[in-house]
Design a protein around this motif. Sequence first.
Motif, PDB file in Angstrom:
ATOM      1  N   PHE A 134       0.837  -1.207   0.000  1.00 50.48           N
ATOM      2  CA  PHE A 134       0.000   0.000   0.000  1.00 50.48           C
ATOM      3  C   PHE A 134       0.873   1.259   0.000  1.00 50.48           C
ATOM      4  O   PHE A 134       0.676   2.178  -0.791  1.00 50.48           O
ATOM      5  N   LYS A 135       1.852   1.284   0.897  1.00 53.23           N
ATOM      6  CA  LYS A 135       2.739   2.459   1.015  1.00 53.23           C
ATOM      7  C   LYS A 135       3.493   2.686  -0.287  1.00 53.23           C
ATOM      8  O   LYS A 135       3.607   3.816  -0.762  1.00 53.23           O
ATOM      9  N   LEU A 138       1.116   3.882  -3.046  1.00 52.78           N
ATOM     10  CA  LEU A 138       0.627   5.240  -2.793  1.00 52.78           C
ATOM     11  C   LEU A 138       1.728   6.273  -3.036  1.00 52.78           C
ATOM     12  O   LEU A 138       1.514   7.280  -3.718  1.00 52.78           O
ATOM     13  N   LEU A 139       2.901   6.031  -2.481  1.00 52.79           N
ATOM     14  CA  LEU A 139       3.975   7.018  -2.585  1.00 52.79           C
ATOM     15  C   LEU A 139       4.495   7.138  -4.014  1.00 52.79           C
ATOM     16  O   LEU A 139       4.576   8.241  -4.566  1.00 52.79           O
ATOM     17  N   LEU A 142       1.822   8.678  -6.160  1.00 52.54           N
ATOM     18  CA  LEU A 142       1.693  10.131  -6.025  1.00 52.54           C
ATOM     19  C   LEU A 142       2.753  10.830  -6.870  1.00 52.54           C
ATOM     20  O   LEU A 142       2.503  11.887  -7.451  1.00 52.54           O
ATOM     21  N   GLU A 143       3.933  10.224  -6.941  1.00 51.47           N
ATOM     22  CA  GLU A 143       4.986  10.816  -7.769  1.00 51.47           C
ATOM     23  C   GLU A 143       4.577  10.767  -9.245  1.00 51.47           C
ATOM     24  O   GLU A 143       4.799  11.719  -9.994  1.00 51.47           O
TER      25      GLU A 143
ATOM     26  N   ILE B   3       1.900   5.646   8.423  1.00 50.26           N
ATOM     27  CA  ILE B   3       1.934   5.573   6.957  1.00 50.26           C
ATOM     28  C   ILE B   3       1.861   6.979   6.373  1.00 50.26           C
ATOM     29  O   ILE B   3       2.624   7.336   5.477  1.00 50.26           O
ATOM     30  N   VAL B   7       4.513   8.759   3.986  1.00 49.62           N
ATOM     31  CA  VAL B   7       4.154   9.244   2.650  1.00 49.62           C
ATOM     32  C   VAL B   7       4.483  10.741   2.539  1.00 49.62           C
ATOM     33  O   VAL B   7       5.048  11.196   1.543  1.00 49.62           O
ATOM     34  N   MET B  14      10.855  14.312  -2.391  1.00 47.95           N
ATOM     35  CA  MET B  14      10.785  14.497  -3.844  1.00 47.95           C
ATOM     36  C   MET B  14      11.304  15.874  -4.247  1.00 47.95           C
ATOM     37  O   MET B  14      11.933  16.040  -5.279  1.00 47.95           O
TER      38      MET B  14
END
Lengths: 249, 72
Positions: A134-135, A138-139, A142-143, B3, B7, B14
Amino acid sequence: MISLTTAAPAVGAAFVASLVEVVEAFTIVLAAGTLRGWRGAVAGTAAGLATLALIVVALGPLLDQVPLHLLQLVIGVLLLLFGMGWLRKAVLRAAGIIALHDENAAFAAETANLSDTTTLRRSGFDWLGGVMAFKAVLLEGLEVVFIVIAVGAGRGLLVPASLGALAACVVVLAIGAIVHRPLARVPENTLKFAVGVILCAFGVFWTGEGLGIAWPGGDLMILFFGAAFLLVGLGAVAVVRQPRGVIEQ
Amino acid sequence: MNILREVAGGLLKMFVGDAWLTLGVLSVVSLTGLLTGSGAVPPLLGGAILFLGCIVVLVANVAVYGRRHRDR
Protein backbone atom coordinates in the motif's frame (compact mmCIF):
# COMPACT_ATOMS: atom_id res chain seq x y z
CA MET A 1 -7.90 18.37 -31.26
CA ILE A 2 -4.38 17.77 -29.93
CA SER A 3 -1.80 17.14 -32.62
CA LEU A 4 0.70 14.31 -32.36
CA THR A 5 3.66 16.69 -32.30
CA THR A 6 2.15 18.53 -29.32
CA ALA A 7 1.18 15.38 -27.44
CA ALA A 8 4.27 13.28 -28.12
CA PRO A 9 6.66 15.11 -25.75
CA ALA A 10 4.09 14.93 -22.92
CA VAL A 11 3.45 11.22 -23.55
CA GLY A 12 7.18 10.47 -23.77
CA ALA A 13 8.13 12.47 -20.69
CA ALA A 14 5.32 10.98 -18.58
CA PHE A 15 6.14 7.48 -19.84
CA VAL A 16 9.86 7.60 -19.06
CA ALA A 17 9.45 9.35 -15.72
CA SER A 18 6.64 7.03 -14.63
CA LEU A 19 8.63 3.98 -15.70
CA VAL A 20 11.20 4.67 -12.98
CA GLU A 21 8.54 5.11 -10.28
CA VAL A 22 6.51 2.07 -11.35
CA VAL A 23 9.61 -0.14 -11.33
CA GLU A 24 10.33 0.98 -7.75
CA ALA A 25 6.76 0.27 -6.62
CA PHE A 26 6.76 -3.05 -8.47
CA THR A 27 9.98 -4.13 -6.73
CA ILE A 28 8.45 -3.57 -3.29
CA VAL A 29 5.11 -5.20 -4.16
CA LEU A 30 7.01 -8.17 -5.60
CA ALA A 31 9.05 -8.50 -2.39
CA ALA A 32 5.88 -8.29 -0.27
CA GLY A 33 4.02 -10.81 -2.41
CA THR A 34 6.86 -13.29 -2.70
CA LEU A 35 7.64 -13.31 0.98
CA ARG A 36 4.39 -12.55 2.76
CA GLY A 37 1.83 -13.99 0.36
CA TRP A 38 0.07 -12.50 -2.63
CA ARG A 39 -3.34 -11.86 -1.03
CA GLY A 40 -2.01 -9.16 1.28
CA ALA A 41 0.24 -7.68 -1.42
CA VAL A 42 -2.56 -7.55 -4.00
CA ALA A 43 -5.00 -6.08 -1.45
CA GLY A 44 -2.42 -3.46 -0.42
CA THR A 45 -1.77 -2.60 -4.07
CA ALA A 46 -5.51 -2.31 -4.79
CA ALA A 47 -6.01 -0.13 -1.69
CA GLY A 48 -3.07 2.08 -2.75
CA LEU A 49 -4.51 2.48 -6.26
CA ALA A 50 -7.98 3.25 -4.85
CA THR A 51 -6.55 5.91 -2.52
CA LEU A 52 -4.66 7.42 -5.44
CA ALA A 53 -7.81 7.47 -7.57
CA LEU A 54 -9.69 9.21 -4.73
CA ILE A 55 -6.98 11.86 -4.44
CA VAL A 56 -6.98 12.47 -8.20
CA VAL A 57 -10.78 12.63 -8.40
CA ALA A 58 -10.96 14.97 -5.39
CA LEU A 59 -8.12 17.31 -6.33
CA GLY A 60 -8.21 17.11 -10.14
CA PRO A 61 -11.12 19.55 -10.67
CA LEU A 62 -9.36 22.11 -8.44
CA LEU A 63 -6.69 22.51 -11.13
CA ASP A 64 -9.27 24.22 -13.36
CA GLN A 65 -9.98 26.80 -10.64
CA VAL A 66 -6.37 27.99 -10.39
CA PRO A 67 -5.35 30.88 -12.70
CA LEU A 68 -3.13 29.60 -15.52
CA HIS A 69 -0.09 31.79 -14.71
CA LEU A 70 -0.16 30.75 -11.05
CA LEU A 71 -0.54 27.09 -12.01
CA GLN A 72 2.39 27.38 -14.43
CA LEU A 73 4.54 29.09 -11.81
CA VAL A 74 3.79 26.60 -9.02
CA ILE A 75 4.16 23.54 -11.24
CA GLY A 76 7.22 25.04 -12.93
CA VAL A 77 8.97 25.56 -9.59
CA LEU A 78 8.02 22.07 -8.39
CA LEU A 79 9.26 20.63 -11.69
CA LEU A 80 12.53 22.51 -11.32
CA LEU A 81 13.02 21.23 -7.76
CA PHE A 82 12.10 17.68 -8.76
CA GLY A 83 14.08 17.70 -12.02
CA MET A 84 17.20 19.37 -10.62
CA GLY A 85 17.18 16.86 -7.75
CA TRP A 86 17.02 13.93 -10.17
CA LEU A 87 19.62 15.40 -12.50
CA ARG A 88 21.97 16.14 -9.60
CA LYS A 89 21.66 12.61 -8.28
CA ALA A 90 22.05 11.09 -11.75
CA VAL A 91 25.20 13.16 -12.35
CA LEU A 92 26.67 12.12 -9.00
CA ARG A 93 25.83 8.48 -9.71
CA ALA A 94 27.22 8.58 -13.25
CA ALA A 95 30.38 10.19 -11.87
CA GLY A 96 30.77 7.38 -9.36
CA ILE A 97 30.37 9.61 -6.31
CA ILE A 98 27.25 7.91 -5.02
CA ALA A 99 26.30 4.31 -5.71
CA LEU A 100 23.95 3.34 -8.50
CA HIS A 101 20.47 2.31 -7.41
CA ASP A 102 20.16 -1.45 -7.70
CA GLU A 103 16.66 -2.97 -7.90
CA ASN A 104 18.02 -6.39 -6.96
CA ALA A 105 19.58 -4.85 -3.84
CA ALA A 106 16.35 -2.96 -3.09
CA PHE A 107 14.41 -6.21 -3.49
CA ALA A 108 16.85 -7.99 -1.16
CA ALA A 109 16.59 -5.18 1.42
CA GLU A 110 12.78 -5.19 1.37
CA THR A 111 12.78 -8.98 1.60
CA ALA A 112 15.15 -8.94 4.58
CA ASN A 113 13.08 -6.24 6.23
CA LEU A 114 9.90 -8.27 5.85
CA SER A 115 11.42 -11.55 6.97
CA ASP A 116 13.04 -9.99 10.04
CA THR A 117 9.78 -8.62 11.35
CA THR A 118 7.71 -11.73 11.84
CA THR A 119 7.56 -15.30 10.71
CA LEU A 120 6.98 -15.96 7.05
CA ARG A 121 3.43 -16.42 5.93
CA ARG A 122 3.09 -17.48 2.33
CA SER A 123 -0.61 -18.24 2.39
CA GLY A 124 -3.59 -16.42 3.89
CA PHE A 125 -3.88 -12.68 4.44
CA ASP A 126 -0.83 -10.85 5.71
CA TRP A 127 -1.23 -7.29 6.95
CA LEU A 128 2.46 -6.45 6.94
CA GLY A 129 2.86 -7.33 3.27
CA GLY A 130 -0.35 -5.46 2.49
CA VAL A 131 0.75 -2.30 4.29
CA MET A 132 4.15 -2.44 2.59
CA ALA A 133 2.53 -2.75 -0.85
CA PHE A 134 0.00 0.00 0.00
CA LYS A 135 2.74 2.46 1.02
CA ALA A 136 4.85 1.72 -2.06
CA VAL A 137 1.94 2.08 -4.48
CA LEU A 138 0.63 5.24 -2.79
CA LEU A 139 3.98 7.02 -2.58
CA GLU A 140 5.33 6.08 -5.99
CA GLY A 141 1.84 6.59 -7.44
CA LEU A 142 1.69 10.13 -6.02
CA GLU A 143 4.99 10.82 -7.77
CA VAL A 144 3.49 9.53 -11.03
CA VAL A 145 0.41 11.74 -10.49
CA PHE A 146 2.66 14.74 -9.93
CA ILE A 147 4.62 13.96 -13.09
CA VAL A 148 1.41 13.67 -15.11
CA ILE A 149 0.10 16.98 -13.73
CA ALA A 150 3.48 18.63 -14.25
CA VAL A 151 3.86 17.72 -17.90
CA GLY A 152 0.17 17.87 -18.80
CA ALA A 153 -1.66 20.51 -16.79
CA GLY A 154 -2.03 24.02 -18.08
CA ARG A 155 -1.61 23.00 -21.72
CA GLY A 156 -4.55 20.65 -22.03
CA LEU A 157 -2.23 17.64 -22.21
CA LEU A 158 -3.40 15.79 -19.11
CA VAL A 159 -4.90 12.96 -21.17
CA PRO A 160 -1.77 12.30 -23.30
CA ALA A 161 0.41 12.53 -20.17
CA SER A 162 -1.90 10.11 -18.34
CA LEU A 163 -1.69 7.72 -21.29
CA GLY A 164 2.11 7.87 -21.11
CA ALA A 165 2.03 7.01 -17.40
CA LEU A 166 -0.52 4.26 -17.99
CA ALA A 167 1.65 2.79 -20.73
CA ALA A 168 4.57 2.69 -18.27
CA CYS A 169 2.41 0.76 -15.77
CA VAL A 170 1.31 -1.71 -18.45
CA VAL A 171 4.88 -2.24 -19.69
CA VAL A 172 6.27 -2.84 -16.20
CA LEU A 173 3.40 -5.14 -15.20
CA ALA A 174 3.66 -7.12 -18.44
CA ILE A 175 7.42 -7.59 -18.17
CA GLY A 176 7.11 -8.25 -14.44
CA ALA A 177 4.45 -10.90 -15.00
CA ILE A 178 6.73 -12.64 -17.50
CA VAL A 179 10.06 -12.48 -15.65
CA HIS A 180 8.60 -12.45 -12.12
CA ARG A 181 11.74 -10.77 -10.85
CA PRO A 182 12.79 -7.19 -10.03
CA LEU A 183 13.38 -5.28 -13.24
CA ALA A 184 17.06 -4.78 -12.53
CA ARG A 185 17.98 -4.37 -16.17
CA VAL A 186 16.14 -1.10 -16.51
CA PRO A 187 19.00 1.40 -16.81
CA GLU A 188 17.61 3.48 -13.98
CA ASN A 189 20.32 6.09 -13.80
CA THR A 190 20.21 6.73 -17.55
CA LEU A 191 16.43 7.12 -17.33
CA LYS A 192 16.75 9.41 -14.31
CA PHE A 193 19.35 11.46 -16.14
CA ALA A 194 17.06 11.81 -19.17
CA VAL A 195 14.00 12.57 -17.06
CA GLY A 196 15.95 15.07 -14.95
CA VAL A 197 16.93 16.87 -18.16
CA ILE A 198 13.34 16.87 -19.45
CA LEU A 199 11.86 18.05 -16.14
CA CYS A 200 14.45 20.83 -15.81
CA ALA A 201 13.68 21.99 -19.35
CA PHE A 202 9.92 22.01 -18.70
CA GLY A 203 10.54 23.58 -15.28
CA VAL A 204 12.50 26.56 -16.61
CA PHE A 205 9.99 27.05 -19.42
CA TRP A 206 6.92 26.96 -17.19
CA THR A 207 8.42 28.96 -14.37
CA GLY A 208 9.34 31.62 -16.92
CA GLU A 209 5.84 31.59 -18.42
CA GLY A 210 4.37 31.82 -14.92
CA LEU A 211 6.54 34.89 -14.30
CA GLY A 212 5.25 36.49 -17.50
CA ILE A 213 8.25 35.75 -19.72
CA ALA A 214 7.34 35.22 -23.38
CA TRP A 215 10.03 32.84 -24.61
CA PRO A 216 11.26 33.44 -28.14
CA GLY A 217 10.23 30.53 -30.36
CA GLY A 218 7.54 29.43 -27.88
CA ASP A 219 7.57 25.71 -27.11
CA LEU A 220 10.74 25.21 -29.15
CA MET A 221 12.67 26.75 -26.26
CA ILE A 222 11.97 23.55 -24.30
CA LEU A 223 14.21 21.70 -26.78
CA PHE A 224 16.93 24.31 -26.36
CA PHE A 225 16.71 24.10 -22.56
CA GLY A 226 16.76 20.30 -22.73
CA ALA A 227 19.86 20.29 -24.94
CA ALA A 228 21.57 22.77 -22.62
CA PHE A 229 20.79 20.79 -19.45
CA LEU A 230 21.94 17.60 -21.16
CA LEU A 231 25.27 19.14 -22.14
CA VAL A 232 25.74 20.70 -18.71
CA GLY A 233 24.88 17.40 -17.00
CA LEU A 234 27.29 15.42 -19.14
CA GLY A 235 29.96 18.07 -18.62
CA ALA A 236 29.41 17.94 -14.86
CA VAL A 237 29.83 14.16 -14.89
CA ALA A 238 33.15 14.51 -16.71
CA VAL A 239 34.37 17.20 -14.30
CA VAL A 240 33.49 15.49 -11.01
CA ARG A 241 34.05 11.89 -12.13
CA GLN A 242 35.50 9.85 -9.31
CA PRO A 243 38.77 8.23 -10.45
CA ARG A 244 38.78 5.68 -7.68
CA GLY A 245 37.95 5.40 -3.97
CA VAL A 246 34.93 4.82 -1.84
CA ILE A 247 31.49 5.22 -3.36
CA GLU A 248 28.76 6.47 -1.03
CA GLN A 249 25.60 4.45 -0.75
CA MET B 1 -0.64 7.87 11.12
CA ASN B 2 2.75 6.28 10.60
CA ILE B 3 1.93 5.57 6.96
CA LEU B 4 0.77 9.15 6.42
CA ARG B 5 3.97 10.46 7.99
CA GLU B 6 6.09 8.25 5.76
CA VAL B 7 4.15 9.24 2.65
CA ALA B 8 4.45 12.94 3.59
CA GLY B 9 8.18 12.47 4.22
CA GLY B 10 8.56 10.75 0.86
CA LEU B 11 6.75 13.56 -0.91
CA LEU B 12 8.87 16.18 0.81
CA LYS B 13 12.00 14.29 -0.25
CA MET B 14 10.78 14.50 -3.84
CA PHE B 15 11.27 18.24 -3.82
CA VAL B 16 13.81 18.81 -1.07
CA GLY B 17 16.35 16.06 -1.69
CA ASP B 18 19.22 18.44 -1.09
CA ALA B 19 18.54 21.55 0.97
CA TRP B 20 21.21 23.68 -0.76
CA LEU B 21 19.94 22.79 -4.22
CA THR B 22 16.38 23.65 -3.18
CA LEU B 23 17.51 26.93 -1.62
CA GLY B 24 19.51 27.78 -4.74
CA VAL B 25 16.61 27.11 -7.12
CA LEU B 26 14.13 29.05 -4.99
CA SER B 27 16.57 31.97 -4.75
CA VAL B 28 17.00 32.08 -8.53
CA VAL B 29 13.24 31.95 -9.10
CA SER B 30 12.61 34.65 -6.45
CA LEU B 31 15.31 36.89 -7.91
CA THR B 32 13.88 36.49 -11.40
CA GLY B 33 10.39 37.22 -10.11
CA LEU B 34 11.56 40.34 -8.28
CA LEU B 35 13.57 41.68 -11.21
CA THR B 36 10.91 41.09 -13.86
CA GLY B 37 7.98 41.95 -11.59
CA SER B 38 9.45 45.33 -10.63
CA GLY B 39 10.37 46.09 -14.23
CA ALA B 40 14.06 46.37 -13.35
CA VAL B 41 14.95 44.08 -16.24
CA PRO B 42 13.05 43.23 -19.43
CA PRO B 43 11.24 39.87 -19.27
CA LEU B 44 13.60 38.21 -21.73
CA LEU B 45 16.64 39.12 -19.65
CA GLY B 46 14.75 37.75 -16.65
CA GLY B 47 14.35 34.51 -18.58
CA ALA B 48 18.09 34.37 -19.21
CA ILE B 49 18.74 34.97 -15.50
CA LEU B 50 16.34 32.16 -14.60
CA PHE B 51 17.86 29.68 -17.06
CA LEU B 52 21.53 30.50 -16.41
CA GLY B 53 20.89 30.76 -12.67
CA CYS B 54 19.52 27.21 -12.58
CA ILE B 55 22.53 25.94 -14.56
CA VAL B 56 24.92 27.68 -12.14
CA VAL B 57 23.09 26.28 -9.09
CA LEU B 58 23.24 22.74 -10.49
CA VAL B 59 26.91 22.88 -11.49
CA ALA B 60 27.96 24.53 -8.23
CA ASN B 61 26.03 22.00 -6.14
CA VAL B 62 27.51 19.01 -7.96
CA ALA B 63 31.03 20.49 -7.91
CA VAL B 64 30.93 21.26 -4.19
CA TYR B 65 29.51 17.83 -3.37
CA GLY B 66 32.14 16.15 -5.56
CA ARG B 67 35.03 18.10 -4.02
CA ARG B 68 33.79 17.48 -0.49
CA HIS B 69 33.58 13.78 -1.25
CA ARG B 70 37.09 13.73 -2.73
CA ASP B 71 38.56 15.57 0.28
CA ARG B 72 37.18 13.02 2.71
